[in-house]
Design a protein around this motif. Sequence first.
Motif, PDB file in Angstrom:
ATOM      1  N   GLU A  67      22.151 -36.590   9.358  1.00 37.16           N
ATOM      2  CA  GLU A  67      23.260 -37.521   9.595  1.00 37.16           C
ATOM      3  C   GLU A  67      24.289 -37.431   8.480  1.00 37.16           C
ATOM      4  O   GLU A  67      25.484 -37.397   8.730  1.00 37.16           O
ATOM      5  CB  GLU A  67      22.733 -38.941   9.717  1.00 37.16           C
ATOM      6  CG  GLU A  67      22.057 -39.217  11.035  1.00 37.16           C
ATOM      7  CD  GLU A  67      21.473 -40.630  11.098  1.00 37.16           C
ATOM      8  OE1 GLU A  67      21.477 -41.344  10.079  1.00 37.16           O
ATOM      9  OE2 GLU A  67      21.002 -40.993  12.184  1.00 37.16           O
ATOM     10  N   THR A  68      23.815 -37.390   7.259  1.00 38.17           N
ATOM     11  CA  THR A  68      24.717 -37.326   6.109  1.00 38.17           C
ATOM     12  C   THR A  68      25.495 -36.025   6.100  1.00 38.17           C
ATOM     13  O   THR A  68      26.718 -36.015   5.921  1.00 38.17           O
ATOM     14  CB  THR A  68      23.904 -37.462   4.805  1.00 38.17           C
ATOM     15  OG1 THR A  68      23.212 -38.701   4.832  1.00 38.17           O
ATOM     16  CG2 THR A  68      24.807 -37.414   3.592  1.00 38.17           C
ATOM     17  N   ASN A  69      24.809 -34.912   6.319  1.00 40.71           N
ATOM     18  CA  ASN A  69      25.470 -33.611   6.249  1.00 40.71           C
ATOM     19  C   ASN A  69      26.334 -33.323   7.467  1.00 40.71           C
ATOM     20  O   ASN A  69      27.396 -32.719   7.337  1.00 40.71           O
ATOM     21  CB  ASN A  69      24.433 -32.509   6.033  1.00 40.71           C
ATOM     22  CG  ASN A  69      23.878 -32.577   4.635  1.00 40.71           C
ATOM     23  OD1 ASN A  69      24.601 -32.391   3.674  1.00 40.71           O
ATOM     24  ND2 ASN A  69      22.609 -32.894   4.510  1.00 40.71           N
ATOM     25  N   LEU A  71      27.868 -35.605   9.221  1.00 38.69           N
ATOM     26  CA  LEU A  71      29.037 -36.465   9.049  1.00 38.69           C
ATOM     27  C   LEU A  71      30.007 -35.859   8.029  1.00 38.69           C
ATOM     28  O   LEU A  71      31.218 -35.832   8.255  1.00 38.69           O
ATOM     29  CB  LEU A  71      28.604 -37.864   8.610  1.00 38.69           C
ATOM     30  CG  LEU A  71      29.680 -38.932   8.591  1.00 38.69           C
ATOM     31  CD1 LEU A  71      30.340 -39.074   9.955  1.00 38.69           C
ATOM     32  CD2 LEU A  71      29.082 -40.258   8.163  1.00 38.69           C
ATOM     33  N   ALA A  72      29.483 -35.331   6.941  1.00 35.29           N
ATOM     34  CA  ALA A  72      30.339 -34.687   5.942  1.00 35.29           C
ATOM     35  C   ALA A  72      31.035 -33.466   6.542  1.00 35.29           C
ATOM     36  O   ALA A  72      32.225 -33.244   6.305  1.00 35.29           O
ATOM     37  CB  ALA A  72      29.507 -34.284   4.721  1.00 35.29           C
ATOM     38  N   GLY A  73      30.298 -32.693   7.320  1.00 39.46           N
ATOM     39  CA  GLY A  73      30.899 -31.530   7.972  1.00 39.46           C
ATOM     40  C   GLY A  73      31.987 -31.925   8.948  1.00 39.46           C
ATOM     41  O   GLY A  73      33.030 -31.263   9.048  1.00 39.46           O
ATOM     42  N   TRP A  74      31.744 -33.006   9.666  1.00 39.85           N
ATOM     43  CA  TRP A  74      32.744 -33.499  10.622  1.00 39.85           C
ATOM     44  C   TRP A  74      34.020 -33.898   9.887  1.00 39.85           C
ATOM     45  O   TRP A  74      35.126 -33.561  10.305  1.00 39.85           O
ATOM     46  CB  TRP A  74      32.159 -34.682  11.394  1.00 39.85           C
ATOM     47  CG  TRP A  74      33.117 -35.345  12.329  1.00 39.85           C
ATOM     48  CD1 TRP A  74      33.545 -34.871  13.536  1.00 39.85           C
ATOM     49  CD2 TRP A  74      33.764 -36.602  12.134  1.00 39.85           C
ATOM     50  NE1 TRP A  74      34.416 -35.771  14.120  1.00 39.85           N
ATOM     51  CE2 TRP A  74      34.562 -36.850  13.267  1.00 39.85           C
ATOM     52  CE3 TRP A  74      33.737 -37.556  11.121  1.00 39.85           C
ATOM     53  CZ2 TRP A  74      35.331 -37.982  13.411  1.00 39.85           C
ATOM     54  CZ3 TRP A  74      34.495 -38.699  11.261  1.00 39.85           C
ATOM     55  CH2 TRP A  74      35.284 -38.900  12.392  1.00 39.85           C
ATOM     56  N   ARG A  75      33.851 -34.597   8.777  1.00 33.62           N
ATOM     57  CA  ARG A  75      35.025 -35.022   8.003  1.00 33.62           C
ATOM     58  C   ARG A  75      35.795 -33.819   7.468  1.00 33.62           C
ATOM     59  O   ARG A  75      37.025 -33.824   7.430  1.00 33.62           O
ATOM     60  CB  ARG A  75      34.589 -35.912   6.838  1.00 33.62           C
ATOM     61  CG  ARG A  75      34.184 -37.287   7.254  1.00 33.62           C
ATOM     62  CD  ARG A  75      33.901 -38.169   6.038  1.00 33.62           C
ATOM     63  NE  ARG A  75      33.423 -39.453   6.462  1.00 33.62           N
ATOM     64  CZ  ARG A  75      32.287 -40.001   6.058  1.00 33.62           C
ATOM     65  NH1 ARG A  75      31.514 -39.382   5.194  1.00 33.62           N
ATOM     66  NH2 ARG A  75      31.920 -41.187   6.497  1.00 33.62           N
ATOM     67  N   ASN A  76      35.066 -32.795   7.034  1.00 35.29           N
ATOM     68  CA  ASN A  76      35.702 -31.628   6.428  1.00 35.29           C
ATOM     69  C   ASN A  76      36.257 -30.637   7.449  1.00 35.29           C
ATOM     70  O   ASN A  76      36.980 -29.721   7.083  1.00 35.29           O
ATOM     71  CB  ASN A  76      34.718 -30.904   5.513  1.00 35.29           C
ATOM     72  CG  ASN A  76      34.340 -31.746   4.309  1.00 35.29           C
ATOM     73  OD1 ASN A  76      35.108 -32.587   3.862  1.00 35.29           O
ATOM     74  ND2 ASN A  76      33.147 -31.539   3.793  1.00 35.29           N
ATOM     75  N   SER A  77      35.915 -30.804   8.715  1.00 35.37           N
ATOM     76  CA  SER A  77      36.346 -29.845   9.735  1.00 35.37           C
ATOM     77  C   SER A  77      37.590 -30.294  10.487  1.00 35.37           C
ATOM     78  O   SER A  77      37.980 -29.669  11.465  1.00 35.37           O
ATOM     79  CB  SER A  77      35.214 -29.609  10.733  1.00 35.37           C
ATOM     80  OG  SER A  77      35.015 -30.770  11.518  1.00 35.37           O
ATOM     81  N   GLN A  79      37.881 -33.234  12.040  1.00 34.66           N
ATOM     82  CA  GLN A  79      37.500 -34.295  12.973  1.00 34.66           C
ATOM     83  C   GLN A  79      38.043 -34.048  14.376  1.00 34.66           C
ATOM     84  O   GLN A  79      38.523 -34.964  15.042  1.00 34.66           O
ATOM     85  CB  GLN A  79      37.955 -35.648  12.442  1.00 34.66           C
ATOM     86  CG  GLN A  79      37.463 -35.942  11.054  1.00 34.66           C
ATOM     87  CD  GLN A  79      38.097 -37.175  10.444  1.00 34.66           C
ATOM     88  OE1 GLN A  79      38.897 -37.851  11.065  1.00 34.66           O
ATOM     89  NE2 GLN A  79      37.738 -37.461   9.212  1.00 34.66           N
ATOM     90  N   LYS A  87      27.265 -37.406  16.951  1.00 32.12           N
ATOM     91  CA  LYS A  87      26.094 -38.246  16.689  1.00 32.12           C
ATOM     92  C   LYS A  87      25.083 -38.164  17.824  1.00 32.12           C
ATOM     93  O   LYS A  87      23.883 -38.130  17.598  1.00 32.12           O
ATOM     94  CB  LYS A  87      26.496 -39.702  16.457  1.00 32.12           C
ATOM     95  CG  LYS A  87      27.115 -39.926  15.098  1.00 32.12           C
ATOM     96  CD  LYS A  87      27.374 -41.398  14.861  1.00 32.12           C
ATOM     97  CE  LYS A  87      27.836 -41.644  13.449  1.00 32.12           C
ATOM     98  NZ  LYS A  87      28.018 -43.074  13.178  1.00 32.12           N
TER      99      LYS A  87
END
Length: 91
Positions: A67-69, A71-77, A79, A87
């Motif tokens: 979930e953490t990783n 979510l971080a990937g989603w933010r960095n890609s 969105q 999710k």
Amino acid sequence: MFANGSAWHKKAQNNNTDEIKGMAAHMSEMKKKRDYGEKSKQNDLHFMPLAVETYGRWGKDLTLFFETNVLAGWRNSGQTIPLAVIKEYWK
């Protein structure tokens, strides 16, 4: 195959792994923490046990890790994919 009277079967019955979803993964994570947690701290390492049950249920630490990783990937890609879709995919 194990017979119902085997030592393995009796052990599984005693620790609720056959009754509680996720219990086997949880127990595996706890064992890994006991076995490697202190050694990791002594070497200034962060240890996170990751476990998956035979039928695919993830342990709590593995779920949190993804979930953490994810979510971080989603933010960095950028969105571009709705977060709800991501999710649901990683659920």
